[in-house]
Design a protein around this motif. Structure first.
Motif, PDB file in Angstrom:
ATOM      1  N   PHE A  73       0.841  -1.207   0.000  1.00  0.00           N
ATOM      2  CA  PHE A  73       0.000   0.000   0.000  1.00  0.00           C
ATOM      3  C   PHE A  73       0.871   1.250   0.000  1.00  0.00           C
ATOM      4  CE2 PHE A  73      -2.580   3.309   1.999  1.00  0.00           C
ATOM      5  CZ  PHE A  73      -3.762   3.202   1.277  1.00  0.00           C
ATOM      6  N   ALA A  74       1.886   1.271   0.856  1.00  0.00           N
ATOM      7  CA  ALA A  74       2.771   2.436   0.938  1.00  0.00           C
ATOM      8  C   ALA A  74       3.527   2.633  -0.373  1.00  0.00           C
ATOM      9  CB  ALA A  74       3.747   2.285   2.096  1.00  0.00           C
ATOM     10  N   GLY A  75       3.963   1.532  -0.978  1.00  0.00           N
ATOM     11  CA  GLY A  75       4.681   1.611  -2.247  1.00  0.00           C
ATOM     12  C   GLY A  75       3.810   2.171  -3.354  1.00  0.00           C
ATOM     13  N   ALA A  76       2.541   1.766  -3.380  1.00  0.00           N
ATOM     14  CA  ALA A  76       1.618   2.276  -4.394  1.00  0.00           C
ATOM     15  C   ALA A  76       1.402   3.772  -4.218  1.00  0.00           C
ATOM     16  CB  ALA A  76       0.290   1.530  -4.319  1.00  0.00           C
ATOM     17  N   VAL A  77       1.234   4.215  -2.963  1.00  0.00           N
ATOM     18  CA  VAL A  77       1.061   5.644  -2.693  1.00  0.00           C
ATOM     19  C   VAL A  77       2.306   6.418  -3.114  1.00  0.00           C
ATOM     20  CG1 VAL A  77       0.808   7.380  -0.869  1.00  0.00           C
ATOM     21  CG2 VAL A  77      -0.603   5.319  -0.836  1.00  0.00           C
ATOM     22  N   GLY A  78       3.481   5.880  -2.802  1.00  0.00           N
ATOM     23  CA  GLY A  78       4.729   6.528  -3.181  1.00  0.00           C
ATOM     24  C   GLY A  78       4.883   6.629  -4.695  1.00  0.00           C
ATOM     25  N   PHE A  79       4.477   5.576  -5.400  1.00  0.00           N
ATOM     26  CA  PHE A  79       4.559   5.586  -6.870  1.00  0.00           C
ATOM     27  C   PHE A  79       3.642   6.645  -7.459  1.00  0.00           C
ATOM     28  CE2 PHE A  79       2.817   4.075 -10.941  1.00  0.00           C
ATOM     29  CZ  PHE A  79       3.983   4.022 -11.696  1.00  0.00           C
ATOM     30  N   VAL A  80       2.405   6.723  -6.956  1.00  0.00           N
ATOM     31  CA  VAL A  80       1.449   7.724  -7.450  1.00  0.00           C
ATOM     32  C   VAL A  80       1.972   9.127  -7.191  1.00  0.00           C
ATOM     33  CG1 VAL A  80      -0.864   8.679  -7.129  1.00  0.00           C
ATOM     34  CG2 VAL A  80      -0.554   6.206  -7.241  1.00  0.00           C
ATOM     35  N   CYS A  81       2.536   9.354  -6.001  1.00  0.00           N
ATOM     36  CA  CYS A  81       3.084  10.676  -5.680  1.00  0.00           C
ATOM     37  C   CYS A  81       4.245  11.033  -6.608  1.00  0.00           C
ATOM     38  CB  CYS A  81       3.552  10.713  -4.233  1.00  0.00           C
ATOM     39  SG  CYS A  81       2.217  10.751  -3.027  1.00  0.00           S
ATOM     40  N   SER A  82       5.116  10.075  -6.892  1.00  0.00           N
ATOM     41  CA  SER A  82       6.268  10.327  -7.761  1.00  0.00           C
ATOM     42  C   SER A  82       5.831  10.670  -9.175  1.00  0.00           C
ATOM     43  CB  SER A  82       7.189   9.098  -7.776  1.00  0.00           C
ATOM     44  OG  SER A  82       7.702   8.825  -6.496  1.00  0.00           O
TER      45      SER A  82
END
Length: 234
Positions: A40-49
């Motif tokens: 979940f955290a990785g997906a959020v980080g990817f979207v933010c990037s």
């Protein structure tokens, strides 16, 4: 009520509360908690990037604050439309879901078992959130990137909707607990404070700040327009 106070005969083959809760078709999670949370955290980080790259490419002079605002709304769009939309669509079979989103929801449900029992408020609230706030959040993210003034009224509308839904979500939880003695969350403090309070608290604090800043910007715009109108009247 602690786990040890429940009669052994009432204990079910699931970790949710109360232990005698009936969850037809329940299938335990197979993915470990660290992997679920990291996903979940990785997906959020990817979207933010991706949002940051797009924002700075489309408008190189965009401010850091506007980039963060665009990130917030794009992340909201993804969570509302895809993650919460998943729950709204599959609410009847959540105890049996074994894909990544299903297991993420079952992990979160340790803090609120209503997500596994087709609770009427939760289903309707998540459905409205997915259908209304999801697409609008993506639109607002783009309007922030291109610096459109139309973002302010839409920001206020969506943020107030998020605030209202979250306040009702908290209020009904505590009302049912205090008045009816309902048990939605496991007794461990981690599930209550981290999953239930902190993770939902983002949609109290951030929308509240966005509403405040948009009201200030709207007031400034009206002040300038009124001043210009007065000068023309002279």
């Amino acid at each position: 009520m602690s786990a040890s106070s429940w009669p052994q005969a009432m204990m079910a083959d699931h970790p949710y509360y109360p232990p005698d809760l009936d969850l037809p078709g329940y299938v335990p999670n197979k993915i470990g908690v660290p992997t679920l949370l990291a996903s979940f955290a990785g997906a959020v980080g990817f979207v933010c990037s991706v949002t940051s790259v797009v924002a700075r490419t489309v408008r190189p002079g965009i401010s850091k604050g506007q980039v963060l605002t665009a990130m917030w709304f794009v992340v909201c769009g993804c969570i509302h439309l895809f993650f919460e939309g998943y729950f709204a669509y599959h609410n009847a079979t959540m105890p049996a879901r074994t894909d990544l989103f299903g297991q993420l929801w079952k992990e979160y449900a340790l803090s609120d078992r209503r997500y596994l029992t087709r609770d009427s408020f939760t289903v309707c609230m998540e459905m409205v959130t997915a259908v209304a706030w999801g697409p609008l959040s993506f639109l607002i993210g783009w309007l922030v990137i291109i610096d459109s003034p139309f973002r302010h009224p839409l920001q206020i509308m969506v943020s107030l909707g998020q605030l209202y839904g979250d306040v009702l979500y908290y209020a009904i939880f505590f009302f049912d607990e205090s008045v009816y003695g309902a048990i939605y969350c496991r007794p461990e403090s981690f599930y209550f404070w981290v999953y239930f309070v902190m993770m939902n608290g983002f949609w109290i604090v951030i929308p509240g700040w966005i509403v405040y800043t948009s009201i200030i910007e709207t007031a400034k715009a009206f002040r300038v327009a009124q001043g210009s109108a007065k000068m023309k009247g002279l």
